[in-house]
Design an enzyme around this catalytic site. Structure first.
Site, PDB file in Angstrom:
ATOM      1  N   ARG A   1      -0.972  -6.085  12.323  1.00  0.00           N
ATOM      2  CA  ARG A   1      -1.933  -5.301  13.105  1.00  0.00           C
ATOM      3  C   ARG A   1      -2.678  -6.192  14.105  1.00  0.00           C
ATOM      4  O   ARG A   1      -2.948  -5.774  15.229  1.00  0.00           O
ATOM      5  CB  ARG A   1      -2.924  -4.587  12.197  1.00  0.00           C
ATOM      6  CG  ARG A   1      -3.752  -3.553  12.943  1.00  0.00           C
ATOM      7  CD  ARG A   1      -4.753  -2.824  12.049  1.00  0.00           C
ATOM      8  NE  ARG A   1      -4.124  -1.959  11.071  1.00  0.00           N
ATOM      9  CZ  ARG A   1      -4.803  -1.112  10.296  1.00  0.00           C
ATOM     10  NH1 ARG A   1      -6.132  -1.036  10.399  1.00  0.00           N
ATOM     11  NH2 ARG A   1      -4.175  -0.356   9.411  1.00  0.00           N
TER      12      ARG A   1
ATOM     13  N   SER B   1     -11.402  -6.192   7.052  1.00  0.00           N
ATOM     14  CA  SER B   1     -12.459  -5.679   6.179  1.00  0.00           C
ATOM     15  C   SER B   1     -12.941  -6.836   5.326  1.00  0.00           C
ATOM     16  O   SER B   1     -12.132  -7.605   4.788  1.00  0.00           O
ATOM     17  CB  SER B   1     -11.929  -4.558   5.280  1.00  0.00           C
ATOM     18  OG  SER B   1     -11.931  -3.332   5.975  1.00  0.00           O
TER      19      SER B   1
ATOM     20  N   GLU C   1       0.308   4.200   0.739  1.00  0.00           N
ATOM     21  CA  GLU C   1      -0.269   5.268   1.554  1.00  0.00           C
ATOM     22  C   GLU C   1       0.835   6.042   2.275  1.00  0.00           C
ATOM     23  O   GLU C   1       1.718   5.436   2.876  1.00  0.00           O
ATOM     24  CB  GLU C   1      -1.232   4.676   2.587  1.00  0.00           C
ATOM     25  CG  GLU C   1      -2.455   4.025   1.974  1.00  0.00           C
ATOM     26  CD  GLU C   1      -3.305   3.308   3.011  1.00  0.00           C
ATOM     27  OE1 GLU C   1      -4.520   3.534   3.020  1.00  0.00           O
ATOM     28  OE2 GLU C   1      -2.746   2.535   3.798  1.00  0.00           O
TER      29      GLU C   1
ATOM     30  N   GLU D   1      -9.631  -1.156  13.743  1.00  0.00           N
ATOM     31  CA  GLU D   1     -10.049  -2.105  12.716  1.00  0.00           C
ATOM     32  C   GLU D   1      -8.907  -3.048  12.333  1.00  0.00           C
ATOM     33  O   GLU D   1      -7.782  -2.618  12.123  1.00  0.00           O
ATOM     34  CB  GLU D   1     -10.532  -1.325  11.484  1.00  0.00           C
ATOM     35  CG  GLU D   1     -10.928  -2.185  10.319  1.00  0.00           C
ATOM     36  CD  GLU D   1      -9.886  -2.166   9.216  1.00  0.00           C
ATOM     37  OE1 GLU D   1      -9.597  -3.253   8.689  1.00  0.00           O
ATOM     38  OE2 GLU D   1      -9.368  -1.085   8.894  1.00  0.00           O
TER      39      GLU D   1
ATOM     40  N   ARG E   1       0.850  -1.190   0.000  1.00  0.00           N
ATOM     41  CA  ARG E   1       0.000   0.000   0.000  1.00  0.00           C
ATOM     42  C   ARG E   1       0.889   1.244   0.000  1.00  0.00           C
ATOM     43  O   ARG E   1       1.702   1.422   0.908  1.00  0.00           O
ATOM     44  CB  ARG E   1      -0.895   0.031   1.248  1.00  0.00           C
ATOM     45  CG  ARG E   1      -1.826  -1.167   1.376  1.00  0.00           C
ATOM     46  CD  ARG E   1      -3.014  -1.088   0.440  1.00  0.00           C
ATOM     47  NE  ARG E   1      -3.777  -2.326   0.412  1.00  0.00           N
ATOM     48  CZ  ARG E   1      -4.750  -2.628   1.257  1.00  0.00           C
ATOM     49  NH1 ARG E   1      -5.091  -1.776   2.206  1.00  0.00           N
ATOM     50  NH2 ARG E   1      -5.399  -3.766   1.147  1.00  0.00           N
TER      51      ARG E   1
ATOM     52  N   ARG F   1      -0.342   2.517  13.020  1.00  0.00           N
ATOM     53  CA  ARG F   1      -0.921   1.245  12.578  1.00  0.00           C
ATOM     54  C   ARG F   1      -0.824   0.985  11.080  1.00  0.00           C
ATOM     55  O   ARG F   1      -1.408   0.016  10.590  1.00  0.00           O
ATOM     56  CB  ARG F   1      -2.392   1.171  13.014  1.00  0.00           C
ATOM     57  CG  ARG F   1      -3.301   2.216  12.383  1.00  0.00           C
ATOM     58  CD  ARG F   1      -4.739   2.025  12.840  1.00  0.00           C
ATOM     59  NE  ARG F   1      -5.668   2.904  12.143  1.00  0.00           N
ATOM     60  CZ  ARG F   1      -6.980   2.829  12.273  1.00  0.00           C
ATOM     61  NH1 ARG F   1      -7.510   1.901  13.053  1.00  0.00           N
ATOM     62  NH2 ARG F   1      -7.769   3.663  11.623  1.00  0.00           N
ATOM     63  N   HIS F   2      -0.106   1.832  10.341  1.00  0.00           N
ATOM     64  CA  HIS F   2       0.001   1.654   8.894  1.00  0.00           C
ATOM     65  C   HIS F   2       1.432   1.304   8.472  1.00  0.00           C
ATOM     66  O   HIS F   2       2.398   1.866   8.983  1.00  0.00           O
ATOM     67  CB  HIS F   2      -0.443   2.910   8.150  1.00  0.00           C
ATOM     68  CG  HIS F   2      -1.923   3.133   8.181  1.00  0.00           C
ATOM     69  ND1 HIS F   2      -2.521   3.941   9.107  1.00  0.00           N
ATOM     70  CD2 HIS F   2      -2.921   2.631   7.410  1.00  0.00           C
ATOM     71  CE1 HIS F   2      -3.835   3.947   8.905  1.00  0.00           C
ATOM     72  NE2 HIS F   2      -4.101   3.165   7.881  1.00  0.00           N
TER      73      HIS F   2
END
Length: 558
Positions: free
Chosen positions: A532, A484, A332, A481, A330, A338-339
């Site tokens: 995570r 998903s 991002e 979270e 990812r 948490r990423h």
């Protein structure tokens, strides 16, 4: 007036041809390499001679000189000759005993162990060495006497060992009069012989003992006026190989391994098939800009944001129930706790018989079983993690709580938090809802489903009673979270429409959409991030603690 023709310069007779020049260059390169090898060999011989000279003074007039020393490179180069050196002769015919296996039941027996010098303490005529191996530690005592075959020179040799050096110890297992403090093993080793297999630098970026201290330990040190080193996160990650040696990190790696095993075993017992999908794609799997783009043999490509498209195609290929454990990328630019830009994905896809609740049933059963297994079979690891990073055991119900998104919004509203009913939850609202759920239902693990369609990926199936909502869900641990999931669209026309609405060039995923034109069963699945899950299960404050070698927007090494 015409310009006179240029006369080419005379070519010297001695000029060699291109072929001859290449041949000559190859000879010079070969000569250069030979010279470099000779220099390296000479340097190694000089270092060996220096070591021998340094230890010669210790060996003079020492009848026990064969009981200690540096293991030579020649001895470690797979020779079978027991006379190749004092170390080879000493260990010949002996079997290594793991430090974790040093228990009271084998007291009185001689053992051969290998480990790192964790710390050592020197007293007159005696040296206490704490040896460490994979999180287990034992105290080794070398006392000068003829009875133990330990000489003055051997004591001097031990005093010069640097921490983190790898040593082999031959000694007798004994039960000390007083309990040993600060080691995992409650026996001692009376040293008879000790050999250094490989020396660590005298000065390290930080020592393992300091890196293993908890915040509570550091505060206690400071209160007593002693100096307490706090190793910051960047320093740890810059020298990750040292940081990984702490008991907590050893335990985190082991816990991750066990979690993956429980995940796989549980799904395999339910007739799932483990698949392996490509990580190079022609188009993005999720849409949006969080994609690592690259050139693939002259054409644009990207790293897979998830195995989503291919695990759905596997269902279309009649594999029925599939899962994958693999890297996810990812792009991002998030610097949150948490990423990560690369993490290990735990992905599942399955046929649906009647309703998307079947996927939530699987999540419930699967993760409750995983958490239960971790608590019962990984007590040692959880204790080691909790010693440095104290945490409360995760609270979860035997039957996992399920709330609709609308119910979650209502709970937040009653608590004074206004949320867009057709928007998504932000980090703050997720945590607040987690707090409210804990207070009301006494669980930190729950499922929130029927999310707004606008905040879900293009391939998510909408609700039949209200297309503003979707057959999707998220799963939370401690207010964050971790999963998903959703029922997927399995009709190509609707899939194309939704892809265009999300700004995805349909041509780049044409093979994916075409797979649904050949007949696709209703299906759905979910994805979780391994790092995570472990972070939140263990109550850790940063996902980088659970990644072996983290990759975030600023870190591409080590």
């Amino acid at each position: 007036m015409s310009q006179e023709p240029q006369i080419p310069p005379e070519v010297p007779e001695e000029k060699i041809s291109k072929k001859a020049a290449k041949k000559e260059a190859a000879k010079l390169e070969k000569l250069r390499r030979r010279q470099e090898q000779e220099k390296l060999r000479s340097r190694q011989e000089q270092e060996e001679a220096t070591r021998k000279t340094a230890s010669k003074s210790l060996e003079e007039d020492d009848e026990f000189s064969s009981n200690y020393g540096d293991v030579t490179l020649n001895e470690l180069q797979s020779t079978e000759d027991p006379k190749a050196g004092i170390w080879r002769e000493a260990v010949e015919g002996k079997r290594w005993t793991e430090v974790s296996k040093l228990v009271e039941e084998i007291a009185g027996s001689e053992v051969l162990i290998r480990g790192r010098v964790h710390t050592y303490r020197v007293q007159p005529s005696i040296v206490f060495v704490i040896l460490r191996k994979s999180g287990s530690t034992v105290q080794c005592v070398a006392k000068q006497s003829e009875e133990t075959n330990v000489s003055v020179n051997m004591i001097k040799y031990l005093e010069k060992l640097s921490c983190e050096s790898i040593v082999d110890v031959i000694g007798v297992v004994v039960l000390p009069k007083d309990p040993v403090k600060g080691t995992t093993q409650q026996v001692e080793i009376q040293v008879r012989k000790l050999y250094c297999v490989n020396k660590a630098l005298t000065r390290l970026p930080f020592n393992v003992e300091a890196a293993a201290r908890s915040e509570v330990d550091i505060k206690k040190y400071l209160q007593t006026g002693r100096r307490a080193v706090r190793v910051n996160q960047d320093t740890r990650l810059n020298h990750r190989v040292i940081d990984l040696r702490t008991p907590a990190n050893q335990a985190i790696v082991a816990l991750k391994s066990q979690l993956v095993n429980f995940f796989s075993e549980n799904l395999l017992s339910k007739d799932f098939v483990n698949i392996f999908t490509p990580k190079l794609l022609a188009g993005s799997s999720e849409g949006g800009s969080a994609v690592f783009r690259l050139e693939y043999q002259g054409q644009p490509a990207c790293l897979a944001q998830s195995p989503q498209l291919h695990k759905q195609m596997a269902i279309c290929g009649d594999l029925r129930r599939v899962f994958e454990i693999g890297p996810v990328f990812r792009a991002e630019k998030s610097f949150s706790h948490r990423h990560l830009c690369e993490f290990v994905g735990l992905d599942v896809e399955m046929e649906i018989d009647k309703h998307y609740s079947e996927i939530m049933d699987l999540v419930d059963e699967l993760f409750v079983a995983i958490f239960t297994s971790l608590n019962s079979k990984c007590k040692k690891e959880l204790e080691a993690i909790g010693k440095q990073y104290p945490f409360e055991p995760l609270k979860f119900l035997e039957k996992t709580l399920r709330l609709t998104f609308e119910e979650g919004v209502q709970m937040l509203k009653e608590a004074g938090v206004e949320i867009d009913p057709l928007g998504d939850l932000n980090t703050e609202s997720e945590r607040k809802l987690g707090q409210l759920v804990l207070e009301k239902y006494n669980t930190e693990f729950y499922i929130l489903h029927r999310f707004p369609t606008a905040v879900r990926p293009f391939y998510t199936m909408t609700c039949v009673d209200n297309p503003l909502y979707s057959n999707s869900f998220d799963v939370f641990i401690r207010g964050e979270e971790i999963i998903s999931g959703a029922q997927r669209i399995h009709t190509p026309e609707l899939l194309e429409q939704r892809a265009r609405e999300h700004g995805i060039d349909v041509k780049t995923i044409s093979t994916y959409i075409d797979s649904f034109r050949y007949g696709a069963p209703p299906h759905g699945g979910f994805g979780a991030g391994l790092e995570r899950v472990v972070m939140l299960f263990c109550g850790l404050n940063n996902i980088r603690k659970t990644s072996l070698f983290p990759r975030d927007p600023q870190r591409l090494a080590p």
